[in-house]
Scaffold this active site. Structure first.
Site, PDB file in Angstrom:
ATOM      1  N   HIS A   1      25.450  41.345  43.735  1.00 22.66           N
ATOM      2  CA  HIS A   1      26.430  41.892  42.794  1.00 22.66           C
ATOM      3  C   HIS A   1      26.200  41.387  41.372  1.00 22.66           C
ATOM      4  CE1 HIS A   1      28.969  38.216  43.753  1.00 22.66           C
ATOM      5  NE2 HIS A   1      29.280  38.346  42.482  1.00 22.66           N
TER       6      HIS A   1
ATOM      7  N   ASP B   1      24.464  39.064  50.256  1.00 21.69           N
ATOM      8  CA  ASP B   1      24.686  39.274  48.821  1.00 21.69           C
ATOM      9  C   ASP B   1      23.661  38.497  47.990  1.00 21.69           C
ATOM     10  OD1 ASP B   1      25.705  39.810  46.334  1.00 21.69           O
ATOM     11  OD2 ASP B   1      27.753  39.206  46.786  1.00 21.69           O
TER      12      ASP B   1
ATOM     13  N   SER C   1      29.311  32.890  41.200  1.00 21.12           N
ATOM     14  CA  SER C   1      28.540  33.874  41.951  1.00 21.12           C
ATOM     15  C   SER C   1      27.057  33.632  41.711  1.00 21.12           C
ATOM     16  CB  SER C   1      28.908  35.291  41.506  1.00 21.12           C
ATOM     17  OG  SER C   1      30.201  35.631  41.928  1.00 21.12           O
TER      18      SER C   1
END
Length: 713
Positions: free
Chosen positions: A83, A219, A644
């Site tokens: 992402h 991810d 992230s």
């Protein structure tokens, strides 16, 4: 038996007390290092941060200003979240080359794809400059004068602090302005896409699974840093070569187990751990519910179109994910604040704070802080709510309105600075909007406009709405604007902005879409923002004093500075949790869970055939464990947005996972970290390797990495 129970209780309390916190890596020596070693760490604070030798900080750059990444090979290969790389992957995609759906893999360096405006930033050194920045500040009385002096000192030191020509100085505030730190940084701007799994792996579960556990998402994405022949930052050039890092992370093949030490390095964006109870109550009961409702309406419209049209799905994939991310986060945060009784907890802390102020004889300095906070948060409530409604509807979630607002700012530039400044801004705006219109769909946006404007006129505080907007019909208004406004296509917008400044402004003020935004913006900028800023500045001053008081009166407390997108270390353990009565979540998920969720052809839960085949054959190579393929795991590391892509590191400094999310019940950790339910979610490094090797067949990338067995030594 009583002794055993007491020992266990003390052990649990001690362990929980060591969880949480986002610590500055240059200040780990002492209590932090001791805590980390007690939790199982085998390396030293110098191995994490050092100026004189390579250290972990040299392998953890910030990724494109909003995420984190880590270097995993001696050839500048970096790993981050899918992402985080999503925009780059989307920009490289088309209907013919749909890398979002099919994935992308470079099997040699010539196939790696350059990306416009993508950069990674390394920390070279961390320097406390509090004395220099606060010089001459404390003698001033007005908050505006103090802030002006601080900015003058920051500008001066940014220019004078020693650095290399290719480096940059950045100064950041800590503890609400009680401390200032200067970071010397290096930013590399030639960053090329190397690998990305299909979204059915990298985004598996999509928005349904976002912020929840158990999770089964691979991810991750891979990029490579390129540098000039001197290994220094450079703009993209075919002559650039792979960057040689000061340090890169070996990858552990030994996996994790319950209570293993974990450390996460990264660039957490923003936390508000030290807000007073009045602020937390306002967030929980007023602001979050309003923002949730607005984004919920926008997402339902976009999702309806995306499920019916693949071209719209590609156009809106990144935008939808961006809107949905904080929508769901705010829902979980609100639930978590209520579940953990955060407001009551803050109120109890404030009772103790008052007692400490009295004991220290500090009533003159700190005695009115809480009552002042209470008054200010009552006064700011409607202004804060109106600000959030305007921001969410006009600036973030309706694209025609956000574009019109940028053009509205263009008119303000002309009024303030004249024709030349207007033309400069206009040309820059037209250039930046060209890419925007590539993914703009007026049919979708019209329906978003209709829903959100209806909410705006019905729910935003009425006293701040322009009279003409109070009783509008959102359906007929949206139809009229999207049929007649020249803001719906790039060509029409270009024509609208062609000519001298006065002609352009005259044309703009005949455009219905522009006039609607101008009317709302004029009211917002005159009636809402000045008063909000005035009260917010008072609160900022109070917060700085409140933070100073807590540092002064609680010298034995473990107080860390709020996140501010600077490099931090958080440490903890691999740990399950109990989100509710009779429910126990384990630490690890497996590929079995992917197949349990698998729905062929589904937007969120489809699985590539090759992955199904590998699962059925149990062909996991050296990456499986006891006949199963680990996918994700959780720990007690205190993370937030910006973490992230952060590396999850084991006791010996090896990569064991890739941070990408938090559990839903614990998203309130930005405001109230609770070790009982706050968990970060990480992709297991072995699943990353399995996808690269067995699924993609990109053995060229595996060969670059250093794979180790730290538990077998």
């Amino acid at each position: 038996m009583k002794f055993l129970k007491l020992f266990l209780l003390l052990f649990i309390v001690q362990t929980q007390a060591q969880q949480g916190g986002m610590w500055i890596p240059s200040l780990l020596k002492g209590m932090n290092e001791s805590e980390m070693k007690n939790l199982g760490m085998k390396i030293s604070a110098d191995d994490i941060y050092s100026v004189n030798k390579s250290s972990l900080k040299d392998a953890v750059p910030q990724f494109n200003g909003g995420c984190t990444s880590e270097v995993i090979s001696p050839k500048g290969l970096i790993l981050t979240n899918h992402h985080c790389g999503f925009d780059a992957i989307q920009n490289q995609s088309s209907v013919e080359k749909d890398y979002l759906t099919n994935g992308f893999w470079a099997y040699n360096m010539k196939e790696e794809l350059p990306n416009k405006d993508l950069e990674v930033t390394f920390i070279v050194s961390i320097n406390d400059v509090t004395k220099e920045i606060l010089e001459g500040v404390n003698t001033l009385t007005l908050e505006t004068e103090k802030q002006k002096k601080i900015q003058e000192n920051i500008s001066k030191l940014n220019l004078s602090f020693k650095k290399e020509a290719w480096q940059e100085n950045r100064i950041r505030s800590f503890f609400e302005g009680n401390q200032y730190i200067l970071f010397v940084i290096e930013s590399f701007k030639d960053v090329r896409l190397v690998g990305a799994p299909p979204s059915s792996i990298g985004k598996f579960g999509s928005d349904t699974d976002n912020w929840v556990w158990p999770r089964h998402t691979g991810d991750f994405s891979l990029f490579r840093i390129y540098a000039d022949k001197n290994n220094r930052p450079a703009e993209y050039s075919e002559d650039n070569v792979p960057y040689t890092p000061k340090h890169f992370l070996p990858i552990s093949l030994d996996g994790i187990k319950e209570n293993d030490f974990t450390m996460v390095l990264g660039f957490p964006g923003r936390t508000q751990e030290y807000l007073p109870s009045f602020a937390v109550a306002q967030i929980q009961n007023e602001l979050n519910p309003a923002k949730i409702e607005i984004r919920d309406a926008a997402l339902k419209v976009q999702d309806g179109f995306m499920r019916k049209d693949n071209a719209i799905k590609i156009q809106y994939a990144s935008k939808y994910a961006g809107v949905a991310n904080y929508w769901k986060k705010w829902i979980g945060e609100t639930m978590g604040l209520k579940k953990s009784n955060a407001v009551a907890k803050k109120q109890k802390e404030e009772v103790i704070f008052k007692e400490n102020v009295g004991k220290a004889g500090k009533q003159n300095e700190y005695g009115t802080l809480l009552s002042d906070f209470e008054k200010n948060y009552v006064d700011i409530k409607d202004y804060a709510l109106a600000r959030d409604y305007f921001t969410e509807v006009f600036l973030r979630n309706t694209e025609l309105l956000s574009t019109a607002y940028k053009i509205y700012q263009l008119e303000q530039v002309f009024n303030a600075k004249g024709e030349q400044a207007f033309n400069d801004r206009k040309n820059n705006l037209l250039s930046s909007l060209k890419d925007f219109y590539k993914d703009f769909n007026p049919t979708v946006d019209e329906k978003v406009f209709e829903k959100l404007v209806d909410l705006y006129v019905k729910k935003s505080p009425k006293q701040f709405l322009a009279n003409d907007l109070i009783n509008i019909n959102a359906t007929s208004l949206s139809s009229d604007i999207y049929k007649n406004s020249k803001l719906v296509t790039y060509d029409q917008l270009t024509n609208l902005l062609t000519g001298d400044a006065k002609s352009v402004i005259a044309n703009l003020n005949n455009d219905k879409g522009y006039l609607f935004v101008k009317q709302a913006a004029d009211q917002y900028l005159k009636q809402v923002l000045p008063k909000f800023d005035e009260i917010n500045l008072k609160n900022a001053s109070l917060q700085r004093t409140y933070m100073k008081a807590q540092l002064e009166l609680n010298k034995k407390a473990r107080i860390f500075p709020d996140a501010n997108s600077t490099l931090r270390v958080t440490y903890g353990k691999v740990k399950g949790y109990e989100p509710k009565d009779a429910t126990l979540y384990m630490t690890t998920t497996y590929l079995d869970g992917v197949m349990e969720k698998y729905v062929p052809g589904d937007y969120e839960f489809d699985v590539p055939k090759k992955l199904v085949d590998l699962y059925n054959a149990k062909d996991y190579g050296s990456y499986g464990e006891n006949g199963k393929m680990p996918v994700c795991f959780i720990g007690t590391n205190h993370t937030t947005g910006g973490n992230s892509g952060s590396p999850a590191i084991d006791a010996k400094g090896n990569l064991i996972g890739l941070n990408f999310d938090r559990v839903w019940e614990g998203t309130m950790s930005d405001i109230n970290y609770d070790p009982a339910i706050c968990r970060n979610i990480m992709v297991d490094a072995r699943y990353v390797l399995f996808i690269i090797d067995k699924f993609a067949g990109a053995k060229n990338l595996i060969d670059e990495m250093k794979l180790v067995h730290p538990k077998k030594k």
